[in-house]
Design a protein around this motif. Structure first.
Motif, short mmCIF file in Angstrom:
data_model
loop_
_atom_site.label_atom_id
_atom_site.label_comp_id
_atom_site.label_asym_id
_atom_site.label_seq_id
_atom_site.Cartn_x
_atom_site.Cartn_y
_atom_site.Cartn_z
N ALA A 113 -1.05 -0.55 -0.76
CA ALA A 113 -2.25 -1.05 -0.08
C ALA A 113 -2.40 -0.39 1.29
O ALA A 113 -3.51 -0.06 1.71
CB ALA A 113 -2.18 -2.57 0.07
N SER A 114 -1.29 -0.19 1.97
CA SER A 114 -1.34 0.46 3.28
C SER A 114 -1.83 1.90 3.14
O SER A 114 -2.66 2.37 3.93
CB SER A 114 0.05 0.43 3.93
OG SER A 114 0.01 1.00 5.20
N GLN A 136 -9.07 5.23 2.87
CA GLN A 136 -10.36 4.62 2.56
C GLN A 136 -10.56 4.52 1.05
O GLN A 136 -11.65 4.78 0.53
CB GLN A 136 -11.51 5.40 3.18
CG GLN A 136 -11.47 5.47 4.68
CD GLN A 136 -12.67 6.19 5.24
OE1 GLN A 136 -13.78 5.98 4.79
NE2 GLN A 136 -12.44 7.04 6.23
N ALA A 137 -9.52 4.15 0.34
CA ALA A 137 -9.58 4.12 -1.11
C ALA A 137 -9.68 2.71 -1.68
O ALA A 137 -9.66 2.54 -2.89
CB ALA A 137 -8.33 4.81 -1.68
N HIS A 138 -9.78 1.70 -0.83
CA HIS A 138 -9.96 0.34 -1.33
C HIS A 138 -11.39 0.17 -1.83
O HIS A 138 -12.32 0.81 -1.34
CB HIS A 138 -9.67 -0.69 -0.23
CG HIS A 138 -8.24 -1.07 -0.15
ND1 HIS A 138 -7.59 -1.75 -1.13
CD2 HIS A 138 -7.33 -0.88 0.83
CE1 HIS A 138 -6.35 -1.95 -0.78
NE2 HIS A 138 -6.15 -1.42 0.41
N ILE A 139 -11.54 -0.74 -2.75
CA ILE A 139 -12.87 -1.04 -3.27
C ILE A 139 -13.68 -1.69 -2.16
O ILE A 139 -13.22 -2.60 -1.49
CB ILE A 139 -12.78 -2.00 -4.47
CG1 ILE A 139 -12.06 -1.32 -5.63
CG2 ILE A 139 -14.15 -2.48 -4.89
CD1 ILE A 139 -11.75 -2.25 -6.77
N ARG A 140 -14.90 -1.20 -1.97
CA ARG A 140 -15.80 -1.85 -1.04
C ARG A 140 -17.22 -1.59 -1.50
O ARG A 140 -17.51 -0.58 -2.14
CB ARG A 140 -15.57 -1.40 0.39
CG ARG A 140 -16.09 -0.06 0.74
CD ARG A 140 -16.02 0.15 2.26
NE ARG A 140 -16.44 1.50 2.54
CZ ARG A 140 -15.66 2.42 3.05
NH1 ARG A 140 -14.43 2.16 3.35
NH2 ARG A 140 -16.12 3.62 3.27
N ILE A 141 -18.08 -2.49 -1.17
CA ILE A 141 -19.48 -2.36 -1.53
C ILE A 141 -20.19 -1.74 -0.33
O ILE A 141 -20.31 -2.37 0.72
CB ILE A 141 -20.09 -3.72 -1.90
CG1 ILE A 141 -19.33 -4.30 -3.09
CG2 ILE A 141 -21.57 -3.57 -2.21
CD1 ILE A 141 -19.68 -5.71 -3.43
N GLY A 175 -16.71 9.14 3.60
CA GLY A 175 -15.64 8.43 2.91
C GLY A 175 -14.91 9.38 1.98
O GLY A 175 -15.19 10.57 1.92
N PRO A 176 -13.97 8.85 1.21
CA PRO A 176 -13.24 9.71 0.29
C PRO A 176 -14.17 10.30 -0.77
O PRO A 176 -14.97 9.61 -1.36
CB PRO A 176 -12.22 8.76 -0.36
CG PRO A 176 -12.74 7.40 -0.10
CD PRO A 176 -13.58 7.47 1.13
#
Length: 175
Positions: free
Chosen positions: A59-60, A66-71, A159-160
Motif C-alpha cells: 500500500a505504501s 499514485q497507483a491506488h484506485i481513485r475516482i 498520474g501514472p
C-alpha cells in the motif's frame, strides 16, 4: 515521453521479502505434509503476519506511485485552483486516517509489550507482529505527502500512465 523507472524503495524490498517468505514457508509446509503427513505449526502464524506486512508495504508503494484506485472524474473537470484544493483535501483525509492508525496501532503495540502478551501458536511476543502497523502507516503517510507535493508541482494529468502533452495523446490514438 517515457517515464523513468520507479525507484526501488524500502517498502518494495519489504513487500518482496514478505512475498518470497510466504512462498517458501507454504511450499515447505506442503512438501513436509505430503511426505510425512505432518505439518509445520508455525506456518499459519508467520504466513498471516507476512501477508499483513506485504499488504501494508505494498500500500505504501502504491501510494507513492499514485497507483491506488481513485475516482478522478471530479478532478478532471475542475479548474486548477480547485483541483489543487481537492488534492490537498484528499491528502489531509488520508493523513487523518493514517494518523489514527499510527495512534491506535502504536498504543496497541505498547500495550502488547507491557502486558507481555504471547502469540497463541508459537508463544512469541505479540508486539513483534503489531509494531509493524504504526511503522508502515507512518511510511504510508510519508509517501502520501510526497505524492501530494509531486502532484501539486506537476499539475493535473500527470498520474501514472498519463501525459498531458498533445503529442502523447495523438500517438495513443494511432496505435
Amino acid at each position: 515521453m517515457d517515464r523513468p523507472p520507479p525507484r526501488v524503495r524500502p517498502e518494495s524490498w519489504l513487500a518482496a521479502l514478505a512475498l518470497g517468505l510466504i512462498g517458501i514457508i507454504s511450499l515447505a509446509n506442503v512438501v513436509v505434509r505430503y511426505a510425512t503427513d505432518a505439518s509445520f505449526a508455525f506456518t499459519e502464524e508467520f504466513s498471516v503476519f507476512l501477508l499483513v506486512l506485504l499488504t501494508l508495504a505494498g500500500a505504501s508503494v502504491a501510494i507513492r506511485r499514485q497507483a491506488h484506485i481513485r475516482i478522478a472524474l471530479l478532478e478532471d473537470v475542475l479548474p486548477l485552483p480547485l483541483w489543487r484544493l481537492v488534492v490537498v483535501l484528499q491528502t489531509l483525509a488520508v493523513l487523518v486516517v493514517l494518523g489514527l492508525v499510527v495512534w491506535f496501532g502504536g498504543t496497541f503495540a505498547l500495550e502488547e509489550y507491557q502486558w507481555e502478551s504471547l502469540s497463541p501458536g508459537l508463544g512469541l511476543p505479540n508486539w513483534w507482529y503489531v509494531i509493524w502497523l504504526p511503522i508502515l502507516a507512518l511510511a504510508m503517510a510519508w509517501r502520501q505527502l510526497q505524492q501530494c507535493v509531486e502532484r501539486l508541482v506537476q499539475g493535473p494529468g500527470h498520474g501514472p500512465g498519463q501525459d498531458a502533452s498533445p503529442e502523447h495523446k495523438e500517438s495513443d490514438h494511432e496505435s
